[in-house]
Scaffold this active site. Structure first.
Site, PDB file in Angstrom:
ATOM      1  N   ASN A 169     -17.864 -23.226  32.082  1.00 51.74           N
ATOM      2  CA  ASN A 169     -18.103 -23.573  33.486  1.00 51.74           C
ATOM      3  C   ASN A 169     -17.550 -22.561  34.484  1.00 51.74           C
ATOM      4  O   ASN A 169     -18.063 -22.405  35.580  1.00 51.74           O
ATOM      5  CB  ASN A 169     -17.607 -24.992  33.799  1.00 51.74           C
ATOM      6  CG  ASN A 169     -16.143 -25.198  33.472  1.00 51.74           C
ATOM      7  OD1 ASN A 169     -15.507 -24.367  32.805  1.00 51.74           O
ATOM      8  ND2 ASN A 169     -15.584 -26.308  33.922  1.00 51.74           N
ATOM      9  N   GLU A 264      -5.753 -26.055  28.373  1.00 52.02           N
ATOM     10  CA  GLU A 264      -6.234 -27.046  29.339  1.00 52.02           C
ATOM     11  C   GLU A 264      -7.501 -27.632  28.748  1.00 52.02           C
ATOM     12  O   GLU A 264      -8.482 -26.924  28.528  1.00 52.02           O
ATOM     13  CB  GLU A 264      -6.488 -26.388  30.693  1.00 52.02           C
ATOM     14  CG  GLU A 264      -6.752 -27.392  31.809  1.00 52.02           C
ATOM     15  CD  GLU A 264      -8.219 -27.699  31.971  1.00 52.02           C
ATOM     16  OE1 GLU A 264      -8.644 -28.794  31.515  1.00 52.02           O
ATOM     17  OE2 GLU A 264      -8.939 -26.876  32.539  1.00 52.02           O
ATOM     18  N   CYS A 298     -13.426 -29.566  35.039  1.00 52.25           N
ATOM     19  CA  CYS A 298     -12.315 -30.344  34.478  1.00 52.25           C
ATOM     20  C   CYS A 298     -11.632 -31.169  35.562  1.00 52.25           C
ATOM     21  O   CYS A 298     -11.109 -32.244  35.294  1.00 52.25           O
ATOM     22  CB  CYS A 298     -11.291 -29.411  33.814  1.00 52.25           C
ATOM     23  SG  CYS A 298     -11.947 -28.572  32.364  1.00 52.25           S
TER      24      CYS A 298
END
Length: 496
Positions: A169, A264, A298
């Protein structure tokens, strides 16, 4: 244009090369990996399918290059990073074009990502010179029972070879957020880009090549995760892994061994709305937080937890704003563009159908064409629905009505994720108390979750990750402390 001009050497026919030892190379496998355009659902680009033998060679070269780089003065490292940042920004148009074609990122957002990435590299160069240019001096008599017979000098030294794995992304920005800290700290860097986003990364890496970094210091290997994924993350030559993505990171963390990890891994970011909140502000942030880049972030708002007394009013305000979102191809700068793959679209649809079967209220009709899913607000979602807990990574947002703040906090904390959350209220005291109670790495007060500015700490707890990102934190985690102790024959005190 993509793959032309200064970027011509990274392309061989219709297949992009990989980068090793300061050169663009074809894989000896003679195989390639297709990159599907999410909008057309046809092959847009092809990249090399590197072999395990080629990974081994890259690691050998990276190890040698790092030893020389660690002896390079800090100012020189920073100088090269500033140069790479300028080249990156100069060539923002072709890199942005890749982002549009590979991951269906809206055109303006694609340009913004590249410019932001250049700014991150420059900031990192400056911050690294400051952080790494300082050490500590300790004297022994500050600890009970000791005379001043020992001087301890501490400094930060590189870890060695850093493996960077960014997500689809933000393939450029989340690649440089790993590359720049690694390099300024004296490490070498091996980049494994995502398949969707690989060509954007290859163009970005060429900007570092043009800046004149030493051969072998930066490598970029492309290929199938099934063939080189585990091989890379378990490779004995890797001294640190920085990974951003999904639950693959949990598997990596179990296999990686005794090396530092920065991870992450996504979130189910909750937005808690109190009865005294500014509902126009909340609605604007829900749109920005829940639907920008089609919810494929996210830090997107993933669930709205609103006090029942203001729920009707808030839902109406959000519905009105959803109706104004443009839907279409990324080339047209549409607000909602196709999600990254057919499998992603199918997963999102599964969550929607589950919610429909269990009685959620559809504020808009569900509509899908290929990978393009129209924005959808689901009201009256209950905890027994999958969408209440799972991360859709798409333009679908559930609203859960709550009777108390405690209920909202409980739902937030019951998630296996803990990346970010937000709370909307005019009462700062309540905001602080609720924020402290939320089990997340970051809490935003009166704003949607966000990663950035890029020098802010960014971290998750529980299944959302390990360690902390942000420029300063990344530099620190990509170094280790070394102590040198000077032993004196007799105590020595400066008299002044």
């Amino acid at each position: 244009m993509v793959g032309t001009g200064v970027f011509a050497e990274i392309l061989d026919g219709e297949v992009y090369k990989y980068y090793s030892d300061g050169e663009w190379k074809k894989s000896s496998s003679n195989k390639s990996v297709a990159i599907i355009n999410p909008t057309t659902r046809k092959t847009q680009y092809k990249v090399q399918a590197c072999s395990q033998e080629e990974v081994n060679k890259v690691m050998e070269i990276a190890k040698v290059a790092q030893k020389s780089w660690a002896k390079t003065p800090l100012w020189k490292r920073a100088e090269l990073l500033h140069k790479a940042a300028a080249i990156l920004k100069e060539h923002k148009a072709p890199i942005a074009e890749c982002l549009v074609k590979e991951i269906a990122k809206p055109a303006k957002d694609a340009v913004t990502e590249v410019v932001r990435s250049g700014d991150l590299v420059s900031y990192c160069a400056e911050e690294g010179v400051r952080i790494l240019g300082e050490g500590k001096f300790l004297v022994s008599d500050s600890f009970p029972g000791n005379e001043r017979t020992k001087y301890c000098l501490t400094s930060k030294i590189p870890l060695g070879v850093v493996l960077a794995i960014p997500p689809f992304n933000y393939p450029v920005n989340l690649a440089v957020s790993k590359i720049a800290p690694a390099l300024i700290a004296g490490n070498s860097l091996v980049l494994k880009p995502p398949t969707q986003g690989a060509v954007s990364c290859l163009h970005m890496v060429h900007c570092f090549h043009l800046a004149g970094f030493p051969k072998g210091l930066i490598s970029c290997v492309t290929g199938k995760g099934s063939e080189i994924g585990d091989f890379l993350t378990m490779h004995p030559g890797v001294n640190c892994i920085s990974f951003t993505g999904g639950d693959t990171g949990i598997s990596i963390s179990k296999k990686a061994g005794m090396i530092p990890l920065q991870m992450e891994l996504g979130g189910k970011d909750a937005c808690i709305v109190l009865e005294d909140a500014d509902l126009d502000l909340v609605a604007a942030n829900i749109i920005k937080g829940g639907f920008s880049y089609s919810g494929q972030r996210c830090t997107a708002v993933k669930v709205v937890l609103v006090i029942e007394s203001v729920a009707d009013a808030l839902v109406e305000k959000v519905k009105a704003r959803v109706a104004k979102l443009s839907v279409g191809p990324p080339e047209d700068d549409s607000d909602i563009t196709p999600v990254v793959s057919e499998s992603s679209a199918n997963f999102i649809e599964g969550l929607v159908l589950d919610a429909k079967e269990k009685g959620a209220t559809f504020c808009q009709p569900y509509k899908r064409e290929g990978n393009l899913i129209w924005p959808l607000l689901l009201d009256n979602v209950r905890p027994d629905m999958r969408i209440a807990w799972e991360e859709p990574f798409g333009p679908v947002l559930p609203v859960i009505r709550i009777s108390s703040v405690e209920e909202g906090i409980h739902h937030c904390n019951a998630s296996n994720f803990g990346l970010q959350g937000c709370v909307f209220t005019r009462d700062i005291n309540k905001a602080i108390l609720i924020g402290d109670a939320m089990e997340t790495g970051t809490v935003q007060i009166n704003s949607a979750p966000a990663r950035g500015p890029d020098h802010f700490p960014f971290q998750g707890i529980k299944d959302s990750g390990i360690g902390s990102q942000g420029i300063t934190n990344s530099i620190n985690m990509m170094t280790k402390v070394k102590s040198t102790v000077i032993n004196l024959p007799t105590p020595s005190y400066a008299m002044g």
